[in-house]
Design a protein around this motif. Structure first.
Motif, mmCIF file in Angstrom:
data_model
loop_
_atom_site.group_PDB
_atom_site.id
_atom_site.type_symbol
_atom_site.label_atom_id
_atom_site.label_comp_id
_atom_site.label_asym_id
_atom_site.label_seq_id
_atom_site.Cartn_x
_atom_site.Cartn_y
_atom_site.Cartn_z
ATOM 1 N N ASP A 1 0.808 -1.220 0.000
ATOM 2 C CA ASP A 1 0.000 0.000 0.000
ATOM 3 C C ASP A 1 0.840 1.268 0.000
ATOM 4 O O ASP A 1 0.295 2.375 -0.016
ATOM 5 N N SER B 1 -2.929 -7.539 -4.511
ATOM 6 C CA SER B 1 -4.009 -7.660 -3.536
ATOM 7 C C SER B 1 -4.538 -9.082 -3.493
ATOM 8 O O SER B 1 -4.654 -9.731 -4.543
ATOM 9 N N SER C 1 -2.714 5.373 0.186
ATOM 10 C CA SER C 1 -2.093 5.789 1.438
ATOM 11 C C SER C 1 -1.146 6.953 1.221
ATOM 12 O O SER C 1 -0.847 7.706 2.135
ATOM 13 N N THR D 1 -2.684 -3.393 -1.661
ATOM 14 C CA THR D 1 -3.645 -3.187 -0.571
ATOM 15 C C THR D 1 -3.112 -3.636 0.784
ATOM 16 O O THR D 1 -3.709 -3.306 1.814
ATOM 17 N N TYR E 1 -8.320 5.169 -1.382
ATOM 18 C CA TYR E 1 -7.583 3.910 -1.524
ATOM 19 C C TYR E 1 -6.073 4.125 -1.567
ATOM 20 O O TYR E 1 -5.316 3.162 -1.630
#
Length: 287
Positions: free
Chosen positions: A15, A255, A131, A20, A129
């Motif tokens: 991320d 992910s 970071s 993710t 979504y």
């Protein structure tokens, strides 16, 4: 053990860019799946490298530093993976920061384009979504469009909205091939062509790409990757032999819910190749 049989996964994302899972989460998943040599290769960003290395070594898993650099070549976006470099190299970090610089403006323009196509709030939705706001990418937009019910899956979003010629596509001029190879080599690393089968080059364009990459000092190519079909492995194994490139291997995992290839699940490299980890052995961090 046959070096080609090593379960190395040298291409995946956290991320910190467009994955993710956290760097620690990716490390844990790689280790659980039997990865024996791991590299985290976030897009145009090395900010997760110290965390990834620490997590890998705590798990007893050897680690190579990594990054995936976005490059414009012949009017297309291609990716160059760097492996085994000095994480704290100033020139590399500066170059990556400059490459990232245009992503934010591009993302805002993508949001405006999608709004014109009838999809409101896409930029703000994509930010949820990401970071790192400086690394908002098409993948983040795709996740928002799936969440919003516009499409059923991220591949569908790319096909209908984010590919070239579609309503949300906005081109961006990335680093040059020369830049990427110079930054990686200057930091003591090896430059590797990422998933060459993805670029839809003509045979002439692909030969020119491989030739220029080698002339610039590039040394490796991904042969077995989650972005290649198994029937493409022999083609790129042949090109690795033809150009004298070391062969790499990586899932391109992003992910657990989106990636069709999980960490550590790829086939071994084909025979007759020299794996990149043979040349990089002295740069591997071991527990």
């Amino acid at each position: 053990m046959d070096p080609l049989a090593l379960n190395a996964d040298l291409h995946c994302h956290s991320d910190v860019s467009d994955g993710t899972l956290t760097p620690e989460g990716v490390a844990a998943r790689a280790h659980a799946n039997g990865v024996q040599l791991w590299s985290l290769t976030d897009h145009d960003e090395t900010g997760g490298q110290h965390r990834a290395r620490r997590a890998a070594l705590e798990l007893g898993m050897p680690f190579l530093s990594g990054v995936e650099i976005s490059v414009t070549f012949a009017g297309k976006t291609v990716h160059i993976v760097g492996l085994g470099f000095d994480i704290d190299d100033a020139a590399l970090r500066y170059g990556l920061a400059a490459t990232r610089g245009g992503r934010s403006d591009r993302a805002r323009e993508m949001g405006q384009s999608l709004e014109a196509a009838g999809i409101a709030g896409a930029y703000e939705g994509a930010l949820k979504y990401a970071s790192n706001p400086d690394l908002v990418s098409r993948t983040h937009f795709a996740r928002f469009l799936v969440e919003s019910g516009v499409c059923a899956s991220t591949p569908e979003v790319f096909r209908h909205y984010l590919a070239e010629g579609k309503p949300g596509f906005v081109p961006h001029r990335w680093a040059t091939l020369s830049d990427a190879v110079r930054w990686i080599r200057g930091a003591g690393g090896m430059a590797v062509i990422a998933h060459p089968g993805r670029y839809n080059f003509s045979p002439v364009e692909e030969f020119a790409f491989f030739t220029e990459f080698k002339q610039l000092g590039g040394e490796g190519v991904e042969v077995v990757t989650g972005s290649h079909r198994p029937d493409e492995y022999p083609k790129y194994a042949g090109l690795a032999r033809e150009f004298g490139f070391y062969a790499s291997r990586g899932s391109d995992f992003h992910s657990p819910d989106e990636s069709h290839t999980d960490l550590g699940t790829l086939a071994p490299l084909p025979g007759g190749l020299i794996p990149v980890w043979e040349l990089l052995a002295e740069r591997v961090h071991t527990p």
